[in-house]
Design a protein around this motif. Structure first.
Motif, PDB file in Angstrom:
ATOM      1  N   GLY A 128      -1.576  20.316   8.062  1.00 44.98           N
ATOM      2  CA  GLY A 128      -2.541  19.291   7.938  1.00 44.98           C
ATOM      3  C   GLY A 128      -2.069  18.358   6.704  1.00 44.98           C
ATOM      4  O   GLY A 128      -1.259  18.763   5.825  1.00 44.98           O
ATOM      5  N   PRO A 129      -2.473  17.000   6.511  1.00 44.36           N
ATOM      6  CA  PRO A 129      -1.999  16.073   5.330  1.00 44.36           C
ATOM      7  C   PRO A 129      -2.396  16.803   4.048  1.00 44.36           C
ATOM      8  O   PRO A 129      -3.342  17.202   3.914  1.00 44.36           O
ATOM      9  CB  PRO A 129      -2.816  14.886   5.705  1.00 44.36           C
ATOM     10  N   GLN A 130      -1.381  16.734   3.157  1.00 50.95           N
ATOM     11  CA  GLN A 130      -1.740  17.502   1.880  1.00 50.95           C
ATOM     12  C   GLN A 130      -0.984  16.747   0.874  1.00 50.95           C
ATOM     13  O   GLN A 130      -0.594  17.245  -0.283  1.00 50.95           O
ATOM     14  CB  GLN A 130      -0.750  18.964   1.832  1.00 50.95           C
ATOM     15  N   SER A 131      -1.144  15.417   0.774  1.00 53.59           N
ATOM     16  CA  SER A 131      -0.572  14.452  -0.312  1.00 53.59           C
ATOM     17  C   SER A 131      -1.396  14.592  -1.536  1.00 53.59           C
ATOM     18  O   SER A 131      -0.924  14.081  -2.754  1.00 53.59           O
ATOM     19  CB  SER A 131      -0.302  13.235   0.146  1.00 53.59           C
ATOM     20  N   THR A 132      -2.634  14.909  -1.720  1.00 57.87           N
ATOM     21  CA  THR A 132      -3.337  15.000  -2.836  1.00 57.87           C
ATOM     22  C   THR A 132      -2.744  15.882  -4.041  1.00 57.87           C
ATOM     23  O   THR A 132      -2.863  15.539  -5.092  1.00 57.87           O
ATOM     24  CB  THR A 132      -4.743  15.408  -2.515  1.00 57.87           C
ATOM     25  N   LEU A 133      -2.278  17.085  -3.398  1.00 59.55           N
ATOM     26  CA  LEU A 133      -1.545  17.786  -4.491  1.00 59.55           C
ATOM     27  C   LEU A 133      -0.145  17.932  -4.366  1.00 59.55           C
ATOM     28  O   LEU A 133       0.548  18.204  -5.259  1.00 59.55           O
ATOM     29  CB  LEU A 133      -2.037  19.313  -4.304  1.00 59.55           C
ATOM     30  N   ALA A 403     -13.692  23.513   6.832  1.00 63.90           N
ATOM     31  CA  ALA A 403     -13.672  22.058   7.396  1.00 63.90           C
ATOM     32  C   ALA A 403     -13.031  21.271   6.377  1.00 63.90           C
ATOM     33  O   ALA A 403     -13.259  21.725   5.082  1.00 63.90           O
ATOM     34  CB  ALA A 403     -15.039  21.466   7.781  1.00 63.90           C
ATOM     35  N   ASN A 404     -12.060  20.506   6.754  1.00 62.76           N
ATOM     36  CA  ASN A 404     -11.397  19.712   5.642  1.00 62.76           C
ATOM     37  C   ASN A 404     -11.082  18.302   6.191  1.00 62.76           C
ATOM     38  O   ASN A 404     -10.885  18.220   7.334  1.00 62.76           O
ATOM     39  CB  ASN A 404     -10.197  20.358   5.018  1.00 62.76           C
ATOM     40  N   ALA A 433      -1.188   8.681   6.807  1.00 65.06           N
ATOM     41  CA  ALA A 433      -1.857   9.539   7.893  1.00 65.06           C
ATOM     42  C   ALA A 433      -3.340  10.132   7.327  1.00 65.06           C
ATOM     43  O   ALA A 433      -3.433  10.335   5.950  1.00 65.06           O
ATOM     44  CB  ALA A 433      -1.315  10.682   8.205  1.00 65.06           C
ATOM     45  N   THR A 434      -4.152  10.295   8.180  1.00 70.12           N
ATOM     46  CA  THR A 434      -5.417  10.659   7.559  1.00 70.12           C
ATOM     47  C   THR A 434      -5.729  11.896   8.723  1.00 70.12           C
ATOM     48  O   THR A 434      -5.835  11.497   9.916  1.00 70.12           O
ATOM     49  CB  THR A 434      -6.657   9.889   7.712  1.00 70.12           C
ATOM     50  N   GLY A 435      -6.102  12.953   8.547  1.00 68.36           N
ATOM     51  CA  GLY A 435      -6.259  14.284   9.209  1.00 68.36           C
ATOM     52  C   GLY A 435      -7.442  15.165   8.759  1.00 68.36           C
ATOM     53  O   GLY A 435      -8.072  15.040   7.824  1.00 68.36           O
ATOM     54  N   TRP A 436      -8.233  15.569   9.731  1.00 64.96           N
ATOM     55  CA  TRP A 436      -9.431  16.276   9.497  1.00 64.96           C
ATOM     56  C   TRP A 436      -9.139  17.435  10.626  1.00 64.96           C
ATOM     57  O   TRP A 436      -8.630  17.771  11.463  1.00 64.96           O
ATOM     58  CB  TRP A 436     -10.606  15.746   9.664  1.00 64.96           C
ATOM     59  N   THR A 452      -9.065  26.604  15.335  1.00 64.56           N
ATOM     60  CA  THR A 452      -8.822  25.583  14.590  1.00 64.56           C
ATOM     61  C   THR A 452      -8.754  24.531  15.404  1.00 64.56           C
ATOM     62  O   THR A 452      -8.139  24.416  16.350  1.00 64.56           O
ATOM     63  CB  THR A 452      -7.732  25.439  13.392  1.00 64.56           C
ATOM     64  N   TYR A 453      -9.412  23.323  15.371  1.00 65.88           N
ATOM     65  CA  TYR A 453      -9.418  22.214  15.993  1.00 65.88           C
ATOM     66  C   TYR A 453      -9.035  21.120  15.015  1.00 65.88           C
ATOM     67  O   TYR A 453      -9.737  20.686  13.857  1.00 65.88           O
ATOM     68  CB  TYR A 453     -10.828  21.773  16.720  1.00 65.88           C
ATOM     69  N   PHE A 454      -8.086  20.284  15.331  1.00 69.66           N
ATOM     70  CA  PHE A 454      -7.532  19.144  14.354  1.00 69.66           C
ATOM     71  C   PHE A 454      -7.333  18.145  14.764  1.00 69.66           C
ATOM     72  O   PHE A 454      -7.219  17.822  16.286  1.00 69.66           O
ATOM     73  CB  PHE A 454      -6.458  19.768  13.636  1.00 69.66           C
ATOM     74  N   GLU A 455      -7.333  16.917  14.170  1.00 72.24           N
ATOM     75  CA  GLU A 455      -6.903  15.422  14.543  1.00 72.24           C
ATOM     76  C   GLU A 455      -6.231  14.838  13.142  1.00 72.24           C
ATOM     77  O   GLU A 455      -6.557  15.323  12.330  1.00 72.24           O
ATOM     78  CB  GLU A 455      -8.112  14.721  14.887  1.00 72.24           C
ATOM     79  N   ARG A 456      -5.379  13.999  13.611  1.00 75.88           N
ATOM     80  CA  ARG A 456      -4.727  13.252  12.735  1.00 75.88           C
ATOM     81  C   ARG A 456      -4.154  11.863  13.124  1.00 75.88           C
ATOM     82  O   ARG A 456      -3.758  11.680  14.313  1.00 75.88           O
ATOM     83  CB  ARG A 456      -3.486  13.953  12.164  1.00 75.88           C
ATOM     84  N   ARG A 457      -4.535  10.641  12.416  1.00 75.22           N
ATOM     85  CA  ARG A 457      -3.893   9.307  12.769  1.00 75.22           C
ATOM     86  C   ARG A 457      -2.962   9.007  11.959  1.00 75.22           C
ATOM     87  O   ARG A 457      -3.295   9.046  10.792  1.00 75.22           O
ATOM     88  CB  ARG A 457      -5.431   8.305  13.095  1.00 75.22           C
ATOM     89  N   THR A 458      -1.851   8.309  12.299  1.00 73.43           N
ATOM     90  CA  THR A 458      -0.497   8.055  11.412  1.00 73.43           C
ATOM     91  C   THR A 458      -0.355   6.735  11.652  1.00 73.43           C
ATOM     92  O   THR A 458      -0.362   6.306  12.914  1.00 73.43           O
ATOM     93  CB  THR A 458       0.418   8.918  11.861  1.00 73.43           C
ATOM     94  N   GLY A 459      -0.143   5.727  10.749  1.00 75.21           N
ATOM     95  CA  GLY A 459       0.070   4.516  10.837  1.00 75.21           C
ATOM     96  C   GLY A 459       1.350   4.100  10.074  1.00 75.21           C
ATOM     97  O   GLY A 459       1.873   4.890   9.061  1.00 75.21           O
TER      98      GLY A 459
END
Length: 621
Positions: A128-133, A403-404, A433-436, A452-459
């Motif tokens: 999943g997206p991890q750019s915060t860290l 959840a995240n 991208a934003t993912g949850w 796990t269920y996941f979704e991600r939208r990338t632009g």
């Protein structure tokens, strides 16, 4: 069949009252029990790697949920990682915290085909997206390779050989001398392999691969509160590959070869105060890549360099609340040249600075919340802000709901910004991208399960516009084509992992991924991403010192191209492995890869590794 499998697995998870006290570092950049992170992760230990005797990182990762791998032929050829369907280069690869991405590569990503298992203690795969860290490049997630250091003084030696004239030697040592913890390993691998262009299409030339790698990991405890780190990662590889005939433009044997070299160095100071409640780390890292390609028409070279400075701090207010914060500065540069056609090399550089903060709090018995934010400034595209929120609820002992939601970004690569294919009209924007995800982890006795269920939208995904077929007015300035922001995609799916002991001697490991990853403009599944992938390993220990097992890796149907013109059939590989301890510290092992000799092309036009036999010896002193 798929519905039956999903129903059976979900039923098992419901019956099995996550993962025990597994401590990880990648999810929060500090040691934390996995069940408190609220994040989907896989952890592969050194024992797991030794069990299946897999020397190549890509083959190790291929058995994990959410992971799809393609390789253009045999070992050492171009290897692509699609983590949860993300694009090539959108997954960050670390070795002991050092980024090994190549700034001279087209996407700026790691050259995954040159990464072999070498002195590893474990691998952590954060999905999943991890750019915060982690900043740029972590849209799909993070793969963190952690080498062994410290502990009892140990020397491990491995030698093996087998099909395709393959030979593999490895030496790894770790231990402690007084106040110094150390770890080091050296790896040599050589194979004649198979033709990169499918031999069944009349390409008899084998495309071999030679690899040497070394790692070093040293920590000196100067005092109880101060320690110094020094780390090294080095690879040098030569690979033969195939391309397109300069006259007929047909893909096939072309007698091309390349040399890839990467050196990465790290130095750091760690300082802990107030009994370890206030931690500090200041570090500097440098990497240098050097690639050369030779063929009958034009030779090519590419050099890249990265200099990175980091500060990371942590403050534990109490057992329930912890703050992590930091600042980073990264400078990259590259130089490329086609010697026959370009009298002057193409060069470019970039700088990106970032600051971040994260708060983790256990607000009630078994409930942990994590929130983080990051700000990056890039010299080329400006500012970007990232965030992450995660929650984990240990409902009862052994049961965790999590959840995240978070986002990620990837800065345009230097090649996309400065090469002869750069966009002369519009500045490239970062891919975003934003993912949850939501999930559950459960254990009962020796059984562990995760759903796990996941979704991600990338632009703003960067694509290449070909002026051979297109009519953009920009083609007057870039007749061969150019990069531009255009694509949007959506990925969603389910990941399942189950493992445990059927009997005291019989163990089972299963992973399954159902992925829908579509181009939002066309509605078509993205190229080379299968809807379904599945891996399982059955291990039996009938006698003390004897282990035998079998594994199956299945990849479903997919298309080789975005337009769905070329279909790739589903493929299943069956592998067998066995090991026997002859006496204390000496072990014989052997394996059969691709038992069914399935030769379906992994990428259109490229060959697959056929049935292969390997055997060797391991010693531990």
């Amino acid at each position: 069949m798929r519905k039956l499998f999903l129903f059976s697995t979900v039923s098992l998870i419901a019956l099995v009252p996550a993962w025990g006290e597994t401590v990880v570092v990648s999810a929060t950049r500090t040691p934390q029990p996995l069940e408190k992170t609220g994040t989907s992760m896989s952890v592969i230990t050194a024992d797991d790697i030794a069990l299946k005797q897999t020397p190549v990182l890509a083959d190790i990762l291929a058995d994990l949920p959410g992971v799809s791998i393609t390789r253009n032929g045999g070992v050492g050829q171009v290897t692509s990682l699609f983590l949860r369907g993300s694009e090539v280069g959108q997954t960050l690869v670390l070795v002991d915290g050092i980024r090994i991405n190549d700034p001279s590569a087209t996407t700026g990503g790691a050259l995954l085909g040159d990464v072999l298992a070498n002195g590893l203690e474990r691998i952590e795969v954060l999905r999943g997206p991890q750019s915060t860290l982690y900043g740029s490049d972590a849209i799909g997630g993070v793969v963190n390779l952690i080498t062994a250091r410290g502990g009892d003084n140990t020397l491990k030696l491995t030698a093996e050989g087998g099909s395709f004239d393959t030979a593999h030697f490895n030496a790894a040592a770790n231990g402690t001398f007084g106040s110094v913890e150390f770890g080091a390993a050296a790896n040599y691998y050589v194979t004649n392999s198979v033709s990169a262009a499918d031999a069944r299409n009349g390409n008899p030339e084998a495309d071999g691969y030679h690899h040497f790698g070394a790692t070093g990991n040293l920590r000196w405890h100067a005092t109880d509160a101060i320690s110094l780190d020094a780390r090294l990662y080095y690879t040098r590889a030569r690979d033969s590959y195939d391309g397109y005939d300069p006259i007929t433009f047909a893909f096939g044997d072309t007698h091309q070869y390349g040399n890839n070299e990467l050196l990465a160095l790290y130095g750091g100071i760690n300082a802990d105060f107030f009994g370890g409640r206030f931690t500090n780390r200041v570090s500097a890292a440098y990497s240098d890549s050097d690639r050369k390609s030779y063929d009958t028409v034009e030779d090519f070279f590419a050099k890249g360099a990265t200099t990175r400075f980091e500060y990371q701090g942590g403050f534990k207010l109490n057992e329930a609340n912890e703050l992590t914060f930091g600042a980073e500065d990264q400078r990259t540069s590259f130089k490329t040249q086609y010697l026959a056609y370009a009298p002057v090399p193409t060069t470019g550089s970039n700088r990106i600075d970032g600051v971040y903060g994260q708060w983790q709090s256990t607000i009630a018995d078994g409930v942990t919340l994590t929130g983080g934010i990051r700000y990056d400034h890039d010299r080329e595209f400006g500012d970007h802000t990232s965030y992450k929120l995660a929650a984990a609820w240990q409902v009862v002992d052994g049961t965790t709901l999590r959840a995240n939601i978070g986002d990620g970004f990837k800065a345009p690569s230097l090649y996309q910004l400065y090469s002869e294919y750069s966009n002369p009209i519009e500045s490239l924007k970062p891919e975003t991208a934003t993912g949850w995800e939501i999930g559950a982890d459960q254990t009962l006795g020796t059984w562990q399960a995760s759903l796990t269920y996941f979704e991600r939208r990338t632009g703003n995904q960067i694509d290449f516009y070909s002026c051979w077929t297109g009519t953009s007015p920009i083609c007057t300035q870039r007749p061969s084509g150019f990069y531009y922001n255009v694509n949007r995609s959506r990925a969603k799916g389910v990941e399942i992992a189950v493992n445990g002991k059927i009997t005291e001697a019989l163990s089972l490991n299963v992973s399954y991924t159902n992925l829908t990853d579509t181009d939002r403009a066309t509605g078509l599944q993205l190229a080379r991403r299968p809807h379904d992938s599945f891996a399982t390993t059955l291990t039996w220990q009938p006698l003390d010192g004897l282990t035998v097992g079998a594994g199956v890796n299945y990849v479903g149907e997919r298309f080789d191209d975005a337009g769905h013109f070329t279909k790739l059939g589903d493929v299943a590989h069956v592998n067998l492995f066995a090991s026997y301890t002859v006496w204390d510290g000496v072990e014989l092992f052997g394996r059969v890869e691709n038992l069914g000799d399935n030769l379906r092309e992994p990428v259109a036009g490229y060959g697959a590794m056929g049935r292969a036999f390997f055997g060797g010896i391991r010693t531990k002193i």
